[in-house]
Design an enzyme around this catalytic site. Structure first.
Site, PDB file in Angstrom:
ATOM      1  N   TYR A 184     -16.379   7.479 -10.311  1.00  0.00           N
ATOM      2  CA  TYR A 184     -15.894   6.371  -9.495  1.00  0.00           C
ATOM      3  C   TYR A 184     -16.581   5.072  -9.931  1.00  0.00           C
ATOM      4  CZ  TYR A 184     -15.284   3.404  -5.360  1.00  0.00           C
ATOM      5  OH  TYR A 184     -14.997   2.358  -4.506  1.00  0.00           O
ATOM      6  N   ASP A 219       0.858  -1.189   0.000  1.00  0.00           N
ATOM      7  CA  ASP A 219       0.000   0.000   0.000  1.00  0.00           C
ATOM      8  C   ASP A 219       0.890   1.233   0.000  1.00  0.00           C
ATOM      9  OD1 ASP A 219      -2.185   1.812   0.323  1.00  0.00           O
ATOM     10  OD2 ASP A 219      -3.275   0.283   1.447  1.00  0.00           O
ATOM     11  N   GLN A 246     -32.825   9.337   2.058  1.00  0.00           N
ATOM     12  CA  GLN A 246     -32.062   8.442   1.197  1.00  0.00           C
ATOM     13  C   GLN A 246     -31.946   7.074   1.880  1.00  0.00           C
ATOM     14  OE1 GLN A 246     -30.980  11.332   2.683  1.00  0.00           O
ATOM     15  NE2 GLN A 246     -29.172  12.087   1.599  1.00  0.00           N
ATOM     16  N   LYS A 253     -17.145   7.289   5.239  1.00  0.00           N
ATOM     17  CA  LYS A 253     -18.500   7.017   4.786  1.00  0.00           C
ATOM     18  C   LYS A 253     -19.495   7.245   5.927  1.00  0.00           C
ATOM     19  CE  LYS A 253     -17.258   4.068   0.941  1.00  0.00           C
ATOM     20  NZ  LYS A 253     -17.525   2.807   0.210  1.00  0.00           N
TER      21      LYS A 253
END
Length: 349
Positions: free
Chosen positions: A149, A32, A218, A192
């Site tokens: 994305y 990474d 939503q 998120k």
């Protein structure tokens, strides 16, 4: 001893995946741009570097691995994906990584490769009704993702499938739906909704107010990290290629998600709705295909995972005081919170 390579091992899902592979007796290499942020890596060998560099990619994929997991991507929550400001970097960075990884896998004759796609590939027109979104795997075409994305993820699915057809790779593709849990990003702009809401509620005073992007109606579903890892490994070790959803079918509104977290906190907190990037109106995992092919589907209730996640984020906030995320303003030299309602949660992604 079996060997595995985890690309993106410094990230949230990658870090948990490395630990699971180690618990099964694998020798694991992780790669990474950075080490894991919240705990030491469990990998036997961890290489820090940029998979966008083809030379570096060939350097870390220097042998045949029994299993290769490609999780590395430029990603984040709604505040990162849906503003449009990061589209060029998202497309370039993630596509370049996938092209390099696949070329190296072909050169090293690595057969078994997992690719983490996203529910963001599904057409926006199938997700206009928050009460009945359509995320059945076959509904992805005609293609019309709501973000670049999502377009990059869809292109990369086709890329992996093409390598399987043309070069004999055994690929397995999952479309993740909103994975959450401890050690996930919880501040800084890429977090998120579950993490952002946990952070806001944990930071707020009892009787305070939190701001939420959108109208709160939503809908989404959220999958706890341990079930994500279980589903990923079941797919990887099956004969099923995918793409297949790995997500929960427990659909919740953002209001409902916030209410669950507030209840867990034991506080009395009001919600205030403000404009912001939202993504689609509704999204929920359709698990009929994964039940049919793998005889498995997630089962843990959302509230159970939220309890663990809230406790972890609350402990991070307490450990970090008075240094906090960039959206928290401080009141003077004493470092006290000025107004926790100024923390804004990204909309569900």
């Amino acid at each position: 001893m079996k060997t595995a390579l985890v690309c993106g091992a410094g990230g949230f899902i990658g870090g948990h995946l490395v630990r699971q592979l180690k618990s099964e007796g694998f020798w694991v290499r992780g790669v990474d741009l950075k080490f894991p942020e919240f705990s030491d890596t469990a990998a036997d060998d961890f290489v820090v570097g940029d998979l966008r560099d083809p030379y570096f990619c060939r350097h870390v994929i220097d042998r045949r691995f029994d299993e290769l997991y490609q999780l590395a991507a430029d990603m984040g929550g709604a505040g990162f994906i849906f503003t449009g400001e990061n589209d060029a970097e998202i497309l370039h960075n993630s596509a370049t990584v996938n092209l390099n990884v696949l070329a190296a896998c072909r050169n090293r004759m690595i057969k078994r490769v997992f690719y983490s796609s996203s529910a963001c590939v599904y057409p926006a027109f199938n997700q206009l009704d928050p009460e009945s979104p359509n995320c059945e795997e076959s509904s992805v075409y005609p293609a019309a993702p709501d973000s670049d994305y999502g377009w990059e993820k869809l292109f990369s699915e086709r890329l992996y499938l093409a390598y399987a057809r043309c070069h004999g790779l055994e690929v397995h593709i999952a479309r993740y739906h909103n994975i959450f849990g401890p050690e996930g990003t919880w501040t800084g702009g890429r977090e998120k909704s579950p993490a952002a809401l946990c952070r806001k509620v944990a930071s707020a005073d009892d009787g305070g107010t939190i701001d939420i992007w959108g109208d709160g109606r939503q809908t989404r579903s959220f999958l706890y990290i341990t079930e994500c890892i279980e589903g990923t490994m079941k797919l990887m070790r099956s004969q099923f290629v995918g793409p297949v959803n790995i997500g929960s079918e427990e659909m919740v509104t953002i209001d409902g998600l916030a209410d669950l977290i507030i209840e867990i906190s034991g506080k009395c907190i009001d919600k205030r709705y403000v404009p912001g990037p939202l993504g689609v109106r509704g999204r929920n995992s359709d698990n009929r295909l994964i039940r049919s092919e793998l005889h498995w589907a997630p089962s843990q209730p959302l509230a159970v995972g939220l309890q663990t996640t809230y406790a972890w984020i609350d402990s991070q906030i307490r450990a970090d005081l008075p240094i906090v995320g960039p959206r928290l303003e401080l009141n003077g030299p004493d470092g006290c919170f000025k107004n926790s309602s100024q923390l804004i949660a990204p909309a569900l992604s």
